[in-house]
Enzyme design. Structure first.
Site, PDB file in Angstrom:
ATOM      1  N   GLU A 172      -6.832   4.304   7.762  1.00 50.97           N
ATOM      2  CA  GLU A 172      -6.650   5.881   7.624  1.00 50.97           C
ATOM      3  C   GLU A 172      -8.032   6.526   6.939  1.00 50.97           C
ATOM      4  O   GLU A 172      -8.401   7.467   7.339  1.00 50.97           O
ATOM      5  CB  GLU A 172      -5.585   5.995   6.567  1.00 50.97           C
ATOM      6  CG  GLU A 172      -4.123   5.961   7.466  1.00 50.97           C
ATOM      7  CD  GLU A 172      -3.223   5.414   6.868  1.00 50.97           C
ATOM      8  OE1 GLU A 172      -2.881   5.556   5.242  1.00 50.97           O
ATOM      9  OE2 GLU A 172      -2.175   4.899   7.398  1.00 50.97           O
ATOM     10  N   LYS A 176       0.094   4.105  -0.343  1.00 49.18           N
ATOM     11  CA  LYS A 176      -0.564   5.346   0.286  1.00 49.18           C
ATOM     12  C   LYS A 176      -0.614   6.580  -0.648  1.00 49.18           C
ATOM     13  O   LYS A 176      -0.392   6.506  -1.861  1.00 49.18           O
ATOM     14  CB  LYS A 176      -0.194   5.536   1.740  1.00 49.18           C
ATOM     15  CG  LYS A 176      -0.287   4.505   2.514  1.00 49.18           C
ATOM     16  CD  LYS A 176      -0.030   4.594   3.962  1.00 49.18           C
ATOM     17  CE  LYS A 176       0.424   3.261   4.805  1.00 49.18           C
ATOM     18  NZ  LYS A 176      -0.018   3.600   6.172  1.00 49.18           N
ATOM     19  N   GLU A 220      -5.526  -5.280  10.757  1.00 50.89           N
ATOM     20  CA  GLU A 220      -4.505  -4.250  10.818  1.00 50.89           C
ATOM     21  C   GLU A 220      -4.933  -3.534  12.006  1.00 50.89           C
ATOM     22  O   GLU A 220      -5.500  -2.493  12.091  1.00 50.89           O
ATOM     23  CB  GLU A 220      -4.344  -3.309   9.698  1.00 50.89           C
ATOM     24  CG  GLU A 220      -4.301  -3.982   8.256  1.00 50.89           C
ATOM     25  CD  GLU A 220      -3.803  -2.914   7.381  1.00 50.89           C
ATOM     26  OE1 GLU A 220      -2.674  -2.875   6.766  1.00 50.89           O
ATOM     27  OE2 GLU A 220      -4.388  -2.244   6.946  1.00 50.89           O
ATOM     28  N   ASN A 248       0.967  -1.267   0.188  1.00 54.29           N
ATOM     29  CA  ASN A 248      -0.078  -0.006   0.063  1.00 54.29           C
ATOM     30  C   ASN A 248       0.835   1.169  -0.203  1.00 54.29           C
ATOM     31  O   ASN A 248       1.521   1.587   1.145  1.00 54.29           O
ATOM     32  CB  ASN A 248      -0.723  -0.001   1.265  1.00 54.29           C
ATOM     33  CG  ASN A 248      -1.722   1.183   1.334  1.00 54.29           C
ATOM     34  OD1 ASN A 248      -1.920   1.906   0.577  1.00 54.29           O
ATOM     35  ND2 ASN A 248      -2.157   1.379   2.614  1.00 54.29           N
ATOM     36  N   GLY A 269       2.177   2.103  10.844  1.00 58.42           N
ATOM     37  CA  GLY A 269       2.999   3.108  10.755  1.00 58.42           C
ATOM     38  C   GLY A 269       3.562   3.610  11.966  1.00 58.42           C
ATOM     39  O   GLY A 269       4.289   4.765  12.069  1.00 58.42           O
ATOM     40  N   HIS A 321      -9.627   1.016   4.568  1.00 59.00           N
ATOM     41  CA  HIS A 321      -8.198   1.171   5.348  1.00 59.00           C
ATOM     42  C   HIS A 321      -8.521   2.044   6.572  1.00 59.00           C
ATOM     43  O   HIS A 321      -9.159   2.919   6.608  1.00 59.00           O
ATOM     44  CB  HIS A 321      -7.186   1.744   4.379  1.00 59.00           C
ATOM     45  CG  HIS A 321      -5.782   1.679   4.949  1.00 59.00           C
ATOM     46  ND1 HIS A 321      -5.471   2.586   5.739  1.00 59.00           N
ATOM     47  CD2 HIS A 321      -4.947   0.803   4.848  1.00 59.00           C
ATOM     48  CE1 HIS A 321      -4.264   2.302   6.109  1.00 59.00           C
ATOM     49  NE2 HIS A 321      -3.936   1.201   5.484  1.00 59.00           N
ATOM     50  N   SER A 363       3.312  -2.173  10.284  1.00 62.17           N
ATOM     51  CA  SER A 363       4.687  -2.184  10.760  1.00 62.17           C
ATOM     52  C   SER A 363       5.274  -3.518  10.299  1.00 62.17           C
ATOM     53  O   SER A 363       6.395  -3.840  11.010  1.00 62.17           O
ATOM     54  CB  SER A 363       4.957  -1.664  11.958  1.00 62.17           C
ATOM     55  OG  SER A 363       4.504  -0.353  12.305  1.00 62.17           O
TER      56      SER A 363
END
Ligand code: PEP
Length: 261
Positions: A101, A13, A171, A11, A177, A99, A217
């Site tokens: 985010e 992003k 996730e 991904n 991240g 996702h 991560s």
């Protein structure tokens, strides 16, 4: 022994530009030449889908082209949105839905994620439903409830017949991240809970066909231990997917894990 073929997605992003994205796509495709036993995909930003598609196609690569989001509407007055017809036109084969985010930064709700995933699957593409708890939810001991709600609502009105084109990405938000990876045991526990829920929703045979991948991560040094868990069928990789060598190493770890299961 599982028949599930591992899946590893990168991904990107809102990173890369046309030059760096092209270099990354070339690095990934070259690094994965001769690597079997794992399905791989890259998820570039929308403006670079066609550029990356051309690179994958020119090299005859099996790396799939993914999109990071989609509209659930077919067309019309939805400024800034991108429809599935447009994504298919650009060669997209797999789409991320929900996702973290999009949920936590952009305010996407479970019901919207469900409409997007349904649209992806009805369009005949592969859909990756992303779920996972925040740190506060985990600290309160609510991780199973939150993840189950996201899976149950995300899969509403989706039939078991799509199991082969459905991927669930667990996730944990606190791992995305942050450099904090879930332990292999934590990942296995969450994936096993999700598979048990899938068995109740879809029946055990279909539940066993759905790939459940881990994201948060992931790095080459930890990937093998996580992928060795019986219910972990690969990974969704953010930061490390921006480095071709790291992403390729994670894909190779997934391929190796499948040989041992
Ligand atoms: C992700 O974006 O899905 C992700 C897992 O990011 P990272 O690997 O950077 O934690």
């Amino acid at each position: 022994m599982t028949d599930r073929r591992p899946f590893v997605g990168g991904n990107w992003k809102m990173n890369t530009n046309r030059t760096t994205g092209s270099d990354l796509a070339r690095g990934v495709t070259d690094g994965l030449i001769g690597v079997d036993g794992v399905e791989t995909a890259v998820f570039p930003p929308f403006p670079y889908l066609l550029t990356v598609r051309a690179i994958l196609r020119d090299r005859g690569s099996s790396v799939r082209l993914g999109a990071q989001d989609n509209a659930f509407q077919n067309d019309g007055a939805f400024t800034g949105e991108v429809s599935l017809a447009m994504l298919k036109d650009c060669g997209t084969q797999v789409v991320l839905c929900g996702h973290s985010e999009r949920r936590h930064v952009l305010g996407e709700k479970d019901e919207t994620v469900n409409r997007k995933l349904r649209a992806v699957l009805e369009a005949g593409l592969e859909g990756v439903l992303c779920v996972g708890e925040t740190l506060d939810e985990r600290t309160a001991g609510h991780q199973d409830i939150v993840t189950a709600r996201q899976v149950r609502t995300g899969l509403a009105d989706i039939p078991a017949s799509v199991a082969d084109r459905l991927i669930i990405a667990y996730e944990p938000v606190w791992a995305i991240g942050t450099g904090k990876t879930a332990t292999p045991q934590d990942a296995q526990e969450a994936h096993s809970q999700i598979r048990q829920l899938l068995a109740r929703l879809f029946g055990p045979d279909s539940a066993n066909r759905v790939r459940i991948i881990y994201g948060g991560s992931l790095k080459p040094d930890i990937a093998a231990a996580i992928f060795a868990q019986p219910d972990v069928d690969g990974g969704l990789v953010g930061g490390a997917s921006l480095n071709a060598a790291d992403f390729v190493a994670i894909c190779k770890a997934a391929a190796a894990s499948a040989r041992g299961k």
